[in-house]
Scaffold this motif. Structure first.
Motif, PDB file in Angstrom:
ATOM      1  N   VAL A  26       0.847  -1.195   0.000  1.00 10.95           N
ATOM      2  CA  VAL A  26       0.000   0.000   0.000  1.00 10.95           C
ATOM      3  C   VAL A  26       0.883   1.246   0.000  1.00 10.95           C
ATOM      4  N   THR A  39      -1.295   6.724   4.440  1.00 15.48           N
ATOM      5  CA  THR A  39      -2.461   7.219   5.176  1.00 15.48           C
ATOM      6  C   THR A  39      -3.334   8.090   4.282  1.00 15.48           C
ATOM      7  N   ARG A  42      -5.191   5.827   1.933  1.00 16.40           N
ATOM      8  CA  ARG A  42      -6.270   5.150   2.661  1.00 16.40           C
ATOM      9  C   ARG A  42      -7.486   6.064   2.826  1.00 16.40           C
ATOM     10  N   ARG A  43      -7.227   7.306   3.199  1.00 12.03           N
ATOM     11  CA  ARG A  43      -8.317   8.265   3.425  1.00 12.03           C
ATOM     12  C   ARG A  43      -9.086   8.544   2.139  1.00 12.03           C
ATOM     13  N   ALA A  46     -10.956   5.343   0.845  1.00  9.09           N
ATOM     14  CA  ALA A  46     -12.152   5.091   1.658  1.00  9.09           C
ATOM     15  C   ALA A  46     -13.274   6.050   1.271  1.00  9.09           C
ATOM     16  N   ALA A  52     -10.836   0.284   2.751  1.00 10.08           N
ATOM     17  CA  ALA A  52      -9.395   0.438   2.937  1.00 10.08           C
ATOM     18  C   ALA A  52      -8.686  -0.293   1.789  1.00 10.08           C
ATOM     19  N   PRO A  53      -7.443   0.093   1.472  1.00 10.97           N
ATOM     20  CA  PRO A  53      -6.735  -0.550   0.364  1.00 10.97           C
ATOM     21  C   PRO A  53      -6.667  -2.079   0.449  1.00 10.97           C
ATOM     22  N   SER A  54      -6.347  -2.614   1.616  1.00  9.96           N
ATOM     23  CA  SER A  54      -6.235  -4.078   1.733  1.00  9.96           C
ATOM     24  C   SER A  54      -7.594  -4.751   1.526  1.00  9.96           C
TER      25      SER A  54
END
Length: 79
Positions: A26, A39, A42-43, A46, A52-54
């Motif tokens: 990521v 981070t 991710r934000r 989302a 979330a990426p995963s």
């Protein structure tokens, strides 16, 4: 769409492609698409994709017929 929002949308679009098609971390995906941190990726992911990426990566791979996930053709069937 505001001019400032377009680059972020394009970064997230490219990040989604990399998450779907590569095994890059990521952090590396964030760097490749131009986010300063994982981070930040991710934000924004989302906000746009609701995951979330995963989680996004797992979901996409589980639904990819080529990976044998959800929606895959049964073994031995013609596609």
């Amino acid at each position: 769409m505001s001019p400032g929002r377009w680059p972020t949308q394009q970064r997230v679009r490219r990040a989604r492609h990399l998450l779907e098609s590569s095994d890059l971390s990521v952090q590396r995906v964030a760097h490749e698409v131009g986010f300063a941190t994982a981070t930040s990726l991710r934000r924004h992911l989302a906000a746009q994709a609701g995951a979330a990426p995963s989680t996004y990566r797992r979901t996409c791979r589980a639904s990819d017929p080529a990976e044998g996930g959800v929606g895959a053709a049964p073994p031995g069937s013609a596609v």
